[in-house]
Design a protein around this motif. Structure first.
Motif, short mmCIF file in Angstrom:
data_model
loop_
_atom_site.label_atom_id
_atom_site.label_comp_id
_atom_site.label_asym_id
_atom_site.label_seq_id
_atom_site.Cartn_x
_atom_site.Cartn_y
_atom_site.Cartn_z
N PRO A 63 8.74 18.74 24.48
CA PRO A 63 9.52 17.51 23.92
C PRO A 63 8.99 16.95 22.95
CG PRO A 63 7.42 17.83 25.40
CD PRO A 63 7.16 19.23 24.91
N GLY A 64 10.01 16.26 22.16
CA GLY A 64 10.86 16.56 20.78
C GLY A 64 11.36 16.69 20.39
N GLN A 66 15.21 17.35 20.12
CA GLN A 66 16.75 16.21 20.10
C GLN A 66 17.64 16.58 19.76
OE1 GLN A 66 15.49 12.57 20.68
NE2 GLN A 66 14.21 13.66 21.12
N TYR A 69 20.57 16.11 17.01
CA TYR A 69 20.75 16.55 15.52
C TYR A 69 20.66 17.52 15.22
CZ TYR A 69 18.48 10.94 15.16
OH TYR A 69 18.95 10.72 15.34
N ASN A 95 10.81 3.39 10.07
CA ASN A 95 10.51 4.54 11.60
C ASN A 95 9.08 3.62 12.05
OD1 ASN A 95 10.67 5.89 13.51
ND2 ASN A 95 11.18 7.64 12.36
N GLY A 96 8.98 2.98 13.13
CA GLY A 96 7.96 2.34 13.51
C GLY A 96 7.74 2.85 14.68
N GLY A 97 8.31 3.74 15.34
CA GLY A 97 8.33 4.89 16.17
C GLY A 97 9.10 5.19 17.26
N ASP A 98 8.78 5.95 18.26
CA ASP A 98 9.20 6.61 19.51
C ASP A 98 8.73 6.37 20.85
OD1 ASP A 98 11.84 7.62 18.11
OD2 ASP A 98 10.34 8.69 17.06
N GLU A 99 9.87 6.23 21.87
CA GLU A 99 9.14 6.37 23.59
C GLU A 99 10.19 7.15 23.84
OE1 GLU A 99 7.65 3.59 26.45
OE2 GLU A 99 9.76 3.69 26.44
N TYR A 100 9.66 8.17 23.93
CA TYR A 100 9.90 9.37 25.24
C TYR A 100 10.54 9.13 26.71
CZ TYR A 100 10.50 11.89 20.73
OH TYR A 100 10.57 12.18 19.17
N GLU A 101 11.37 8.94 27.47
CA GLU A 101 11.40 8.94 29.33
C GLU A 101 11.47 10.20 29.44
OE1 GLU A 101 11.80 5.40 30.70
OE2 GLU A 101 11.37 5.72 32.61
N GLN A 151 15.72 8.24 24.82
CA GLN A 151 14.62 7.80 23.69
C GLN A 151 14.53 6.54 22.79
OE1 GLN A 151 15.59 10.35 20.45
NE2 GLN A 151 14.18 9.89 19.00
N ARG A 152 13.08 6.13 23.09
CA ARG A 152 13.58 4.42 22.52
C ARG A 152 12.85 4.43 20.80
NH1 ARG A 152 12.10 3.93 28.25
NH2 ARG A 152 13.67 3.29 29.15
N TYR B 35 14.95 19.46 13.37
CA TYR B 35 15.69 18.03 13.48
C TYR B 35 16.51 17.69 13.11
CZ TYR B 35 14.36 13.79 15.13
OH TYR B 35 13.99 12.65 16.22
N ALA B 65 6.65 15.22 18.74
CA ALA B 65 6.51 16.14 19.60
C ALA B 65 5.39 17.10 19.20
CB ALA B 65 7.19 17.84 18.63
N LYS B 82 6.04 12.39 32.34
CA LYS B 82 7.19 11.54 32.64
C LYS B 82 7.21 10.58 31.44
CE LYS B 82 7.24 8.31 36.59
NZ LYS B 82 6.67 7.15 37.40
N LYS B 83 6.04 10.21 30.39
CA LYS B 83 7.17 9.50 29.50
C LYS B 83 5.87 9.31 27.84
CE LYS B 83 7.91 4.37 29.90
NZ LYS B 83 7.56 3.26 30.31
N TYR B 84 6.09 8.91 27.00
CA TYR B 84 5.30 9.15 25.78
C TYR B 84 5.45 8.14 25.10
CZ TYR B 84 5.68 12.42 22.66
OH TYR B 84 7.06 13.48 22.15
N SER B 85 4.51 7.62 23.71
CA SER B 85 5.97 7.22 22.76
C SER B 85 4.41 7.30 21.52
CB SER B 85 4.80 5.65 22.45
OG SER B 85 3.88 4.57 23.26
N ALA B 86 5.02 7.50 20.94
CA ALA B 86 3.81 7.66 18.81
C ALA B 86 4.48 6.40 18.07
CB ALA B 86 3.95 8.26 18.82
N SER B 87 3.79 5.32 17.35
CA SER B 87 3.87 4.67 16.37
C SER B 87 3.59 4.94 15.34
CB SER B 87 3.12 2.66 16.60
OG SER B 87 3.19 2.76 18.16
N TYR B 88 4.31 4.92 14.20
CA TYR B 88 4.21 5.60 13.19
C TYR B 88 4.10 4.49 12.26
CZ TYR B 88 7.55 8.44 15.32
OH TYR B 88 8.61 9.75 15.95
#
Lengths: 158, 143
Positions: A63-64, A66, A69, A95-101, A151-152, B35, B65, B82-88
């Protein structure tokens, strides 16, 4: 910043319009390098025989990872009819953040078709004035046209 | 890999088993290459300081990651994310003792899936949550 909304109807019309696809072959070495850079020694990301014993065709991506890239290819630009993306007066970005589904594991040997679309636009009042949020969605489909990952990514302008 | 956990073993409010990290500048260079994020604030101290930063900072995407690594190790080979998020929200720096962890907020069955939801976060050496997020994961069931 100005009072009231900075998001126009014209900008909202861009939501959901998908770019042309870029095509990527997922190779083993970028997966291994990604896992090494994370410090993740999970054999699923390194050892093809191990991954095959668990029913995969080859090593899988952590996960992570990309794929866009990991190759010297630029993602296709948004279509011209996707409209303007940024109101005037915003000059600084974070860069506010990422969500992965995840829908299916990405495996080495997959040929991914990657598109981008504007997912959402919203605004908030913060300490430094108005903050403008753009959510860009990157959609990864495999050789069977099945979605494997969305990816959002949120960019904050202020 | 660690032992396989099952959905029945997971309790609401229990912690997500922590993963510890301490990034070196070398690791940030490796991530920049893997990356493709070559922004100099992650490996050139002069440029970082010229951008009002205290020094080098860790890529947000590397922290995301790592949260994924923590979740993969938690759900094991028979589970999946299934899904996860991270706010920096705040920056993290190399040399600091970083903890990735979380807390289970919900568990339920959705069709065939045995689902667990958790708040997850990156915590710095002072115990501050720098990078919060949420996760939805599937565990295998004993049943």
């Amino acid at each position: 910043m100005t009072q009231g909304s900075v998001i126009t109807e014209e900008m909202r019309k861009g939501i959901g319009i998908e770019s042309e696809a870029s095509i990527y072959l997922v190779e083993k070495e970028p997966i291994r390098r990604c896992a090494a850079a994370m410090g993740d020694n999970n054999p699923l990301f390194n050892d093809e025989e191990y991954a095959k014993k668990l029913g995969y065709r080859s090593i899988i991506a952590p996960p992570g990872f990309q794929p866009t890239y990991c190759f010297p290819v630029k993602i296709a630009p948004m279509r011209a009819d996707a409209g303007p993306r940024m109101p005037q007066g915003f000059t600084r970005f974070m860069n506010g953040g990422d969500e992965y589904e995840f829908f299916q594991p990405i495996q080495a040997g997959d040929v991914l078709s990657v598109t981008r679309r504007l997912g959402d636009l919203y605004e908030r009042d913060g300490r430094m004035g108005k903050m403008f949020f753009t959510v860009n969605e990157t959609v990864f489909r495999n050789q069977k046209k099945e979605i494997v990952l969305i990816q959002r990514s949120t960019t904050i302008a202020y | 890999m660690a032992e396989q956990r099952f959905w029945e073993d997971i309790a609401v409010d229990s912690p997500v088993p922590p993963l510890m990290k301490n990034a070196t500048p070398r690791q940030l260079v490796m991530w920049a290459g893997a990356y493709g994020d070559y922004y100099e604030i992650h490996y050139n101290e002069n440029i970082a300081k010229a951008n009002m930063l205290p020094g080098l900072i860790i890529h947000g995407t590397l922290k995301a990651a790592w949260l994924g690594q923590m979740l993969s190790e938690w759900v094991g080979e028979k589970g999946r994310i299934k899904k996860y998020s991270a706010s920096y929200r705040s920056m993290d720096v190399p040399g600091d003792n970083i903890t990735l962890t979380g807390k289970v907020t919900k568990k339920y069955v959705d069709g065939k899936d045995h689902v667990v939801e958790a708040d997850i976060w990156v915590q710095n050496g002072k115990g501050e949550k720098t990078t919060p997020g949420t996760a939805t994961v599937i565990f295998p069931s004993k049943g």
